[in-house]
Scaffold this active site. Structure first.
Site, mmCIF file in Angstrom:
data_model
loop_
_atom_site.group_PDB
_atom_site.id
_atom_site.type_symbol
_atom_site.label_atom_id
_atom_site.label_comp_id
_atom_site.label_asym_id
_atom_site.label_seq_id
_atom_site.Cartn_x
_atom_site.Cartn_y
_atom_site.Cartn_z
ATOM 1 N N ASP A 42 0.819 -1.210 -0.033
ATOM 2 C CA ASP A 42 0.021 0.089 -0.010
ATOM 3 C C ASP A 42 0.764 1.311 -0.089
ATOM 4 O O ASP A 42 0.273 2.421 0.182
ATOM 5 C CB ASP A 42 -0.952 -0.173 1.377
ATOM 6 C CG ASP A 42 -0.249 0.184 2.520
ATOM 7 O OD1 ASP A 42 1.055 -0.113 2.627
ATOM 8 O OD2 ASP A 42 -0.952 0.040 3.625
ATOM 9 N N GLY A 43 2.185 1.244 -0.158
ATOM 10 C CA GLY A 43 2.986 2.250 -0.097
ATOM 11 C C GLY A 43 3.539 2.757 1.357
ATOM 12 O O GLY A 43 4.368 3.596 1.252
ATOM 13 N N GLN A 102 11.909 26.410 2.371
ATOM 14 C CA GLN A 102 10.398 26.880 3.153
ATOM 15 C C GLN A 102 10.878 27.199 4.634
ATOM 16 O O GLN A 102 10.340 26.632 5.592
ATOM 17 C CB GLN A 102 9.503 25.856 3.094
ATOM 18 C CG GLN A 102 9.082 25.372 1.632
ATOM 19 C CD GLN A 102 7.848 24.453 1.751
ATOM 20 O OE1 GLN A 102 7.039 24.638 2.204
ATOM 21 N NE2 GLN A 102 7.828 23.514 0.797
ATOM 22 N N HIS A 135 20.061 25.920 3.450
ATOM 23 C CA HIS A 135 19.796 27.259 2.616
ATOM 24 C C HIS A 135 20.115 28.525 3.462
ATOM 25 O O HIS A 135 20.523 29.434 2.837
ATOM 26 C CB HIS A 135 18.239 27.097 2.302
ATOM 27 C CG HIS A 135 17.806 28.105 1.181
ATOM 28 N ND1 HIS A 135 18.324 28.513 0.154
ATOM 29 C CD2 HIS A 135 16.871 29.062 1.139
ATOM 30 C CE1 HIS A 135 17.928 29.040 -0.890
ATOM 31 N NE2 HIS A 135 17.050 29.731 0.168
ATOM 32 N N ASP A 174 22.313 35.962 -6.012
ATOM 33 C CA ASP A 174 21.348 36.698 -5.412
ATOM 34 C C ASP A 174 21.827 37.432 -4.176
ATOM 35 O O ASP A 174 23.096 37.167 -3.752
ATOM 36 C CB ASP A 174 20.077 35.886 -4.930
ATOM 37 C CG ASP A 174 20.433 34.595 -4.366
ATOM 38 O OD1 ASP A 174 21.304 34.683 -3.329
ATOM 39 O OD2 ASP A 174 19.843 33.593 -4.401
ATOM 40 N N LYS A 197 18.140 40.080 -8.610
ATOM 41 C CA LYS A 197 17.099 39.488 -9.259
ATOM 42 C C LYS A 197 15.943 39.524 -8.431
ATOM 43 O O LYS A 197 15.978 39.882 -7.336
ATOM 44 C CB LYS A 197 17.190 37.848 -9.458
ATOM 45 C CG LYS A 197 17.465 37.006 -8.215
ATOM 46 C CD LYS A 197 17.838 35.678 -8.274
ATOM 47 C CE LYS A 197 17.506 34.915 -7.018
ATOM 48 N NZ LYS A 197 17.606 33.473 -7.378
ATOM 49 N N ARG A 199 12.038 37.096 -8.110
ATOM 50 C CA ARG A 199 11.479 35.668 -8.264
ATOM 51 C C ARG A 199 9.946 36.070 -8.369
ATOM 52 O O ARG A 199 9.266 35.928 -7.436
ATOM 53 C CB ARG A 199 11.764 34.780 -7.175
ATOM 54 C CG ARG A 199 11.680 33.390 -7.484
ATOM 55 C CD ARG A 199 11.971 32.538 -6.452
ATOM 56 N NE ARG A 199 13.594 32.671 -6.462
ATOM 57 C CZ ARG A 199 14.297 31.701 -7.059
ATOM 58 N NH1 ARG A 199 13.741 30.909 -8.101
ATOM 59 N NH2 ARG A 199 15.620 31.616 -7.067
ATOM 60 N N ASP A 223 26.577 29.079 -5.359
ATOM 61 C CA ASP A 223 25.215 29.013 -4.944
ATOM 62 C C ASP A 223 25.268 27.871 -3.978
ATOM 63 O O ASP A 223 26.126 27.004 -4.022
ATOM 64 C CB ASP A 223 24.287 28.821 -5.975
ATOM 65 C CG ASP A 223 22.819 29.477 -5.573
ATOM 66 O OD1 ASP A 223 22.696 29.845 -4.188
ATOM 67 O OD2 ASP A 223 21.991 29.651 -6.334
ATOM 68 N N ALA A 229 17.815 25.205 -12.259
ATOM 69 C CA ALA A 229 19.015 25.798 -12.872
ATOM 70 C C ALA A 229 18.622 26.969 -13.637
ATOM 71 O O ALA A 229 19.290 27.531 -14.404
ATOM 72 C CB ALA A 229 19.598 24.987 -13.848
#
Length: 318
Positions: A42-43, A102, A135, A174, A197, A199, A223, A229
């Site tokens: 079932d995953g 996020q 990040h 950036d 830049k 977004r 980066d 990309a």
């Protein structure tokens, strides 16, 4: 069997990056623990640990790369299995931490998913995290447990030192990567340039301006990750349009999703250098892509954590 120096250490891997896990184990002179990570019909994820871990310090090597949700669940379930088998501690070695982008509310009613995943990792009984190039470095504070945040930029710096490029400029793609670019530029004693830049929507970027002198220069764009990309390829074109002699690109995490490979192939980038925090399949290994290994860095970090030795000397040595 583990060597005497690591008699109470056990290394395990899930399914995201077994090649890197094997490399780390080889550097340390130990064998990976025996385990299987599969799926029920079932995953649902199924984890079985075949080695005794009672009283042992266990390290799970697992990048939370694509498929991100599956790999996060594998990590959490293996951690639970190890804790219920009476291990002494569980450390998650996450070379690439998914959902890291996020990290804030960019607009109303946005989740902060990076913090949610950090909470899940802690709730699973993991007592420490070893990762590389989050990040945003302040994401270490999302965790209520110790985080050893390794840096991939010195490996990239060493690689470009061997090229001995003249008229060099390090380019930040950036404003958020300016500090990273300055750190790379320092050992070369060269200037930096900054891409201004915007977004308009996720995974799309538009170049507004370039701050700094790039005409007639060899440019290296740095980066933390390359996903679709779009940013890196748009930056390379903008630099070329302004008269840059040659454009290189480098990043820690080669996520390379969606149209990334087609964009890189068609771009004016001469060479792209990536670290192997994320597995890069053969079909994505273009001639212009060079991959460097982080196995020795994580092996040394795990060894120091296990032996209660300081991690800071790894940074001071740079």
């Amino acid at each position: 069997m583990p060597s005497d120096a690591f008699s109470n250490l056990r290394l395990f891997t899930c399914n995201s990056h077994p090649e890197l896990a094997e490399e780390i184990a080889d550097h340390m002179g130990v064998e990976l623990g025996k385990s299987t990570v599969t799926k029920f019909s079932d995953g649902e994820t199924s984890v079985s640990i075949w080695d005794s871990v009672r009283g042992k310090d266990c390290f799970i090597i697992q990048s939370t790369s694509s498929p991100v949700n599956d790999h996060i669940m594998e990590l959490l379930i293996m951690a639970d299995a190890l804790k219920r088998a009476s291990c002494r501690s569980v450390t998650a070695v996450i070379p690439y931490y998914g959902y890291a982008r996020q990290d804030r509310k960019a607009k109303a009613r946005d989740p902060i998913t990076s913090k949610l995943v950090a909470n899940m990792i802690t709730a699973a009984g993991i007592g420490r995290v070893i990762t590389m190039d989050l990040h945003a470095s302040q994401e270490q504070g999302f965790f209520d447990i110790p985080v050893d945040h390794m840096i991939g930029q010195p490996l990239l710096t060493d690689y470009f030192k061997l090229k001995d490029l003249d008229d060099l400029v390090i380019v930040s793609p950036d404003h958020g990567s300016v500090t990273r670019a300055r750190n790379m530029a320092k050992p070369f004693n060269v200037p930096i340039a900054i891409i201004d830049k915007r977004r308009p929507e996720p995974n799309k970027s538009e170049i507004m301006n370039i701050i700094g002198e790039v005409e007639g220069k060899n440019c290296v764009i740095l980066d933390d990750m390359i996903d679709t990309a779009g940013t890196i390829c748009n930056a390379a074109k903008a630099l070329t349009d302004l008269g840059a002699k040659c454009v290189y690109a480098c990043a820690t995490h080669g996520v390379l999703s969606g149209p990334a490979i087609e964009r890189i192939e068609a771009s004016p980038i001469k060479e792209m250098v990536l670290l192997n925090t994320v597995p890069i399949p053969e079909e994505k290994r273009l001639k212009k892509i060079t991959i460097l290994s982080v196995g020795h860095i994580f092996a040394e970090t795990i060894s120091r954590v296990y032996s209660n030795k300081p991690i800071s000397v790894m940074f001071d040595a740079r």
